[in-house]
Design an enzyme around this catalytic site. Structure first.
Site, short mmCIF file in Angstrom:
data_model
loop_
_atom_site.label_atom_id
_atom_site.label_comp_id
_atom_site.label_asym_id
_atom_site.label_seq_id
_atom_site.Cartn_x
_atom_site.Cartn_y
_atom_site.Cartn_z
CB ALA A 1 -0.67 -0.06 1.65
CE LYS A 2 5.94 4.85 0.15
NZ LYS A 2 6.58 4.62 0.10
N GLY A 3 0.52 6.11 0.68
CA GLY A 3 -0.24 6.75 1.06
C GLY A 3 -0.35 8.51 1.14
#
Ligand code: NAD
Length: 418
Positions: free
Chosen positions: A103-105
């Site tokens: 994931a990445k945000g």
């Protein structure tokens, strides 16, 4: 740029899947993230006015376990860029064989323009907007560019308060990279740099190099770069030059990495550091060195910059720092490249150890963390080298093939629901 970057990562994954001859349905799953969240949220600024910020969370794949990946605060954050970084996280977790997905945000913001209070209010409002889309068993953020242990403490505290989990064991395991006193792990801050050093430990001699007297230059002196600097000098290497967003410093006899880290902490960058020369960007790339470590941002080394590089080996600390043209040129020139998907996997590996410690209400000793990290990294290096040899491919492709093979094994056993 971010669309091209995403295309490049997709292509790398799909080419690797082709080499393994996996079924089309598996390639379809990998080609896009499972979830893409885009949020707009207001924050009260110090002058009493409100500003609307844009935040994102991309959850690429969770076949191995909860989504896992950094939170970036930077003006250039956009959804395509985060999709690329989330996919890279899937590859890293699978390569090192930890039970997490990718994931990445992040938030589109220039943190240099925020006060500490504004940063805290932005972080708390962002996490409350994400609400049920993260969690210790679901999606576990960590620090990245523009965020740090303090940001993680605010994130964990907000989550724990929103979900009334403060008295339940391990609620703060919703994020990793926290301060030591609030569930952080020994060795997490230096973990990405330490992982890179453990990779070098396994391969340096193959390139006719050794830590003692190894000359190196660094691009980026943030969390990752400053630890690479300190850990390599501790082993006898010589830090010749450093470039960051404030300037470039150089000293043939070597730069003191600890004094520099202190200087960066107090002034915000390498500019103004005493007893060094300053050099131009052109001169920086042309410095004759054994090892170049890019530890700033993605796709920073394009073809013109690559053409100037005068090093024997590149160890990528930043994610995907080379454009495809730069990489092709460097490989043709005989410069060896240790890929980021292997070199910077130390951060997420110690994040996994932190999550485990939180859930078991334990605190491992620093030497236990180091020993366990070394074991994970050395075994990942062995797997990548074996794949490179068996398939006659370069190390980057080999790292992707190794990761995808692991994911495919799990998919084959689990099947695709329903
Ligand atoms: P950071 O924000 O602490 O440091 C970023 C560095 O890049 C700073 O020194 C900054 O001055 C430099 N930089 C920014 N713009 C620049 C420019 N135009 N020219 C030269 N230098 C510039 O970030 P970090 O956590 O050290 O991350 C660096 C890279 O490593 C990123 O690609 C990140 O995704 C990757 N990474 C970080 C971790 C981690 O644990 N922090 C883990 C894996 C990968």
């Amino acid at each position: 740029m971010s669309t091209e970057f995403y295309g490049m990562i997709q292509q790398l994954m799909l080419q690797s899947a082709e080499l393994l001859d996996v079924p089309k349905r598996f390639k379809l799953i990998l080609s896009e993230p499972k979830n893409e969240l885009s949020l707009n949220f207001p924050v009260r600024m110090d002058d009493g006015e409100y500003r609307l910020f844009k935040g994102f969370r991309v959850q690429h794949n969770n076949v191995l376990g909860p989504y896992k990946g950094g939170m970036r605060y930077h003006a250039d954050v956009d959804i395509n860029h985060l999709k690329s970084l989330a996919a890279i996280m899937t590859m890293k977790c699978a390569l090192v064989q930890i039970p997490f997905g990718g994931a990445k945000g992040g938030v589109q913001v220039d943190t240099y323009q925020l006060s500490q209070d504004e940063n805290m209010r932005l972080t708390r409002r962002f996490i409350s907007a994400l609400a049920d889309n993260i969690g210790p068993d679901y999606d576990i953020p960590a620090p990245d560019v523009g965020t740090n242990a303090q940001t993680m403490a605010w994130m964990a505290d907000t989550y724990v308060n929103l979900h009334q989990v403060s008295r339940r064991l391990g609620g703060q395991s919703v994020v990793t990279g926290k301060p030591l006193v609030y569930g952080g792990s020994h060795g997490r801050e230096k973990a990405t740099g330490q992982g890179l050093v453990y990779v070098l430990e396994k391969v340096l001699t193959e390139y006719g190099l050794a830590f003692q007297g190894l000359k190196f230059t660094l691009q980026g002196y943030g969390n990752v770069g400053s630890w690479v600097g300190r850990l390599l000098v501790e082993r006898g290497a010589v830090l010749q030059a450093v470039m960051d967003h404030t300037g470039i410093i150089h000293a043939d006899a070597g730069i003191d990495p600890n004094a520099l880290a202190l200087h960066v902490q107090t002034t915000g960058g390498v500019a103004g550091f005493k007893e060094v020369d300053t050099v131009s960007e052109d001169e920086f790339y042309q410095i004759k060195t054994d090892l170049f470590v890019p530890a700033a941002l993605e796709q920073f080394i394009d073809l013109p910059r690559a053409k100037r590089l005068n090093c024997r080996l590149i160890a990528e600390a930043a994610n995907a720092p080379l454009t495809p043209e730069a990489e092709e040129f460097l490989l043709n020139k005989g410069i060896n490249i240790l890929p980021a998907v292997l070199c910077n996997v130390g951060g997420v590996t110690v994040s996994y150890f932190e999550w485990k410690q939180n859930r078991q209400a334990e605190q491992w000793l620093a030497k236990e963390v180091d020993a366990e990290l070394q074991r994970y990294i050395h075994s990942a290096v062995d797997r990548v080298k074996a794949t490179a040899q068996n398939c006659r491919i370069d190390l980057r492709q080999a790292a992707y093939v190794t990761a995808i093979e692991h994911l495919f094994r799990v998919y084959s056993i689990r099947g695709i629901f329903p």
